[in-house]
Scaffold this active site. Structure first.
Site, PDB file in Angstrom:
ATOM      1  CD  GLU B 209      -1.352  -0.359   3.667  1.00  0.00           C
ATOM      2  OE1 GLU B 209      -1.240   0.434   4.598  1.00  0.00           O
ATOM      3  OE2 GLU B 209      -2.247  -1.208   3.621  1.00  0.00           O
ATOM      4  CG  HIS B 247      -2.581   0.577   7.740  1.00  0.00           C
ATOM      5  ND1 HIS B 247      -2.245  -0.380   6.824  1.00  0.00           N
ATOM      6  CD2 HIS B 247      -3.333  -0.043   8.658  1.00  0.00           C
ATOM      7  CE1 HIS B 247      -2.782  -1.525   7.185  1.00  0.00           C
ATOM      8  NE2 HIS B 247      -3.460  -1.343   8.298  1.00  0.00           N
TER       9      HIS B 247
END
Lengths: 383, 294
Positions: B209, B247
């Site tokens: 990611e 995150h």
């Protein structure tokens, strides 16, 4: 993250023995005048707007005042002023000093190396992004060892200081390291670290405290960062909520899946406006809260994309059904639900009973979302 | 020998009496994992789902031969739980707990290295080798034994992709969710050699990611040292710079960590890059066909 205003950063510096100018924070013209009147502060002063954005000097957020009249006009002009996205509410007043040299010093985490990284430069006073790479000394600091004496000598050599500043440097470096570790900082930056009358003086302070360490730093719990009001409300409920520029609402579980969902929507021409990450929960009430929050953002359509793990599909289904009964008629939105994973069949049944057909294919669901966007009549909720 | 966990894996669950600890103890057992002990200080002598609970990890290890720990205890106590596990002599600790301060994680990481203990996580779904053992919280339903390895920084996105691999009739050798925090015990680069050496893995799926440079570093390793085919997917290509995407690691700051930089690095390293999660399974099948393995 908790970004501390300069004066709070300097307060921490002072506690750890890093020399700072003897300044005071004011929130009104009267306060500023009183501090000069009772000789707590002596003109000429530097007046610094306590905003978090950079570029204060060029942006008129740092000014000087040599007379009581100047002080009054500078302070009244600066308080309430708009600086980038912030409104100036506090000013730091400090004695104006004759700056000899301006150095740069910071410690931050180097994620790749899994070590704190100290950066020092003899050319401070400008933003680090604009400094040439060969002007930066980088030292990886092992968390168990801290700064070694030889490393401090390297910084000393890079700065090229004369006594007494050269003798003060070791103490300043030790203190910066302690602030970084003991205050759970993500970043401790002194820019510039100035030489004034031969002595080191931290003329600015940028300290960012890590969110996750909040449980042992309750002293920062009142500080809000750049969240919007809805983001703040979500945070209180333990839901990650981010506002973007589009209109589609996305509710998913997990950061990676949420991002992938946004990517897929974008592929089909959808513009996400709000996304909300449920994270791991087995409480239907939290899911209900998420939908109620989402309704407040007035999305054009909501895409629920769940891969059931810790957060089971039936939990989400129950929360969603409960929310639908609570959302006022005026805030209703079209919904596309897609569920997979743990207790998928059960979740599907619960939704079906409430008249909601859950899809299973991600691509088809994303296409359905874009097709279901309603025209926006009432306008967007204030960000 | 597989990657990190196998039929010889004997798990102690730290925080077994908590809600998540109990739920996932059941799930791990249903997967076929040997969950031999639980630890909750003060609850020694009791049982959870037929698993004996001890007051300390040392006691659990001595009495049950546990060799892997999984930590479910809340963030403020996670560091202590890890010290206890490392000192008790387990070889692998999977930390599921989220919101652990990175300063604590730095300490744990280096202490683990001193003690020869590998950490997976924190804030991670853990590791699973279908037919052998699962340590963590990945749903059992997504797995089928097979020869595709998976490493990922995500949680549910991993489930999505692993499930997709299952749905086209393939299976997984080992799947590791590394976690998306700023400091993790095992990175892509740490895990890659394990899959390269694993005789049960024919192909590796890498799920990354935006944010940080872990994918770029993985690409560099793959280019020079990884012998098996790789299929990669990176989440966050539509993410705006400067927004934190859930995150802690998933933020594009100062132009670093963009999807574009990761994708081009992985492509240059010879990986097949999927544009979307649902494109991964067909790319996996295609690559396996090309290299003539099954």
């Amino acid at each position: 993250v908790v970004k501390l205003a300069e004066w709070r950063g300097k307060e921490i510096f002072h506690r750890y023995g890093i020399p700072i100018p003897k300044g005071r924070v004011v929130r009104s013209v009267a306060e500023a005048e009183e501090l000069v009147h009772n000789s707590t502060l002596v003109l000429p002063l530097v007046v610094k707007a306590q905003v978090l954005a950079g570029g204060r000097g060029k942006g008129g957020a740092v000014k000087f005042a040599s007379t009581p009249a100047e002080l009054r006009s500078v302070v009244s002009g600066m308080l309430g002023m708009q600086f980038k996205d912030e409104t100036v509410k506090e000013l730091l007043l400090e004695p104006k000093v004759e700056v000899g040299r301006e150095l740069y010093l910071s410690i931050a985490l180097d994620r790749s190396a899994r070590e704190p990284l100290l950066i020092a430069s003899r050319q401070g006073g400008v933003e680090i992004e604009s400094m040439a790479d060969d002007q930066l000394l980088r030292i990886e600091v092992h968390p168990f060892a801290g700064l070694a004496a030889y490393e401090k000598r390297q910084v000393g050599a890079a700065f090229g200081l004369d006594s007494p500043a050269s003798k003060e440097l070791g103490g300043v470096l030790d203190s910066v390291w302690k602030v970084f570790q003991q205050e759970d900082a993500e970043l401790v930056e002194i820019n510039p670290l100035a030489v004034v009358d031969g002595h080191l003086l931290a003329l600015d302070a940028k300290v960012i405290i890590e969110d996750d360490a909040g449980f042992r730093h309750l002293e920062y719990s009142d500080i809000r960062d750049d969240r919007t009001p809805l983001e703040e409300l979500a945070r209180e409920k333990g839901i990650a909520f981010v506002q973007l520029d589009g209109d589609i609402g996305v509710i998913a579980n997990g950061a990676g899946l949420t991002m992938a969902t946004l990517d897929v929507l974008a592929q089909f021409g959808g513009k996400p406006g709000v996304f909300l990450d449920l994270g791991g929960t087995d409480d239907p009430a939290k899911v209900t809260e998420a939908f109620l929050l989402m309704a407040k953002a007035r999305p054009s359509v909501v895409f629920l994309n769940i891969f059931g793990g810790v957060t089971r599909c039936d939990t989400v289904a129950k929360g969603l059904v409960a929310a639908m009964a609570l959302v006022p008629e005026s805030d209703r939105f079209p919904l596309v639900a897609r569920i997979r994973g743990n207790n998928e069949d059960l979740g599907r049944q619960i939704l079906q009973a409430a008249g909601i057909t859950a899809l299973s294919d991600l691509k088809a669901s994303a296409q359905a979302v874009v097709a279901a966007e309603r025209p926006r009549a009432a306008g967007k909720a204030p960000a | 020998v597989t990657v990190l966990v196998d039929a010889g894996t004997r798990v102690v669950v730290q925080g077994i009496t908590g809600h998540q600890g109990t739920v996932h103890t059941v799930q791990m057992k249903q997967f076929g994992t040997k969950v031999v002990a639980g630890v909750t200080p003060g609850k020694g002598g009791t049982q959870v789902e037929g698993v004996p609970v001890f007051d300390s990890v040392a006691e659990a290890v001595a009495k049950t031969g546990a060799n892997v720990s999984v930590i479910f205890v809340p963030a403020p106590f996670a560091k202590d739980a890890f010290f206890e596990a490392a000192d008790a002599g387990v070889s692998l600790v999977v930390i599921v707990t989220e919101h652990i301060p990175f300063h604590d994680m730095l300490t744990m990481y280096y202490y683990g290295r001193l003690r020869g203990v590998r950490i997976i996580g924190p804030n991670c779904p853990g590791i699973a080798a279908p037919g052998k053992a699962k340590v963590g919280i990945i749903p059992n339903v997504v797995f089928r034994p097979g020869r595709v390895g998976v490493i990922s920084r995500s949680g549910t996105l991993t489930y999505e992709i692993v499930n997709g691999i299952k749905e086209i009739g393939l299976g997984q050798s080992t799947c590791i969710g590394l976690g998306g925090d700023p400091v993790v015990g095992t990175t892509f680069v740490d895990a890659l050699p394990l899959f390269d050496q694993d005789p049960e893995t024919d192909l590796l799926v890498l799920v990354g990611e935006i944010g940080g440079t872990a994918e770029e570093e993985a690409a560099e390793y793959i280019r020079h040292s990884f012998s098996k085919p790789v299929v990669a997917y990176i989440a966050g290509r539509s993410a705006p710079p400067g927004k934190r995407m859930g995150h802690a690691g998933a933020i594009i700051a100062r132009g670093r960590g963009t999807a574009a930089s990761k994708l081009s690095a992985l492509q240059a390293a010879g990986a097949a890059v999927a544009d979307f999660p649902y494109d991964v399974p067909s790319l996996v099948a295609q690559r396996l066909k090309e290299v003539g393995t099954r």
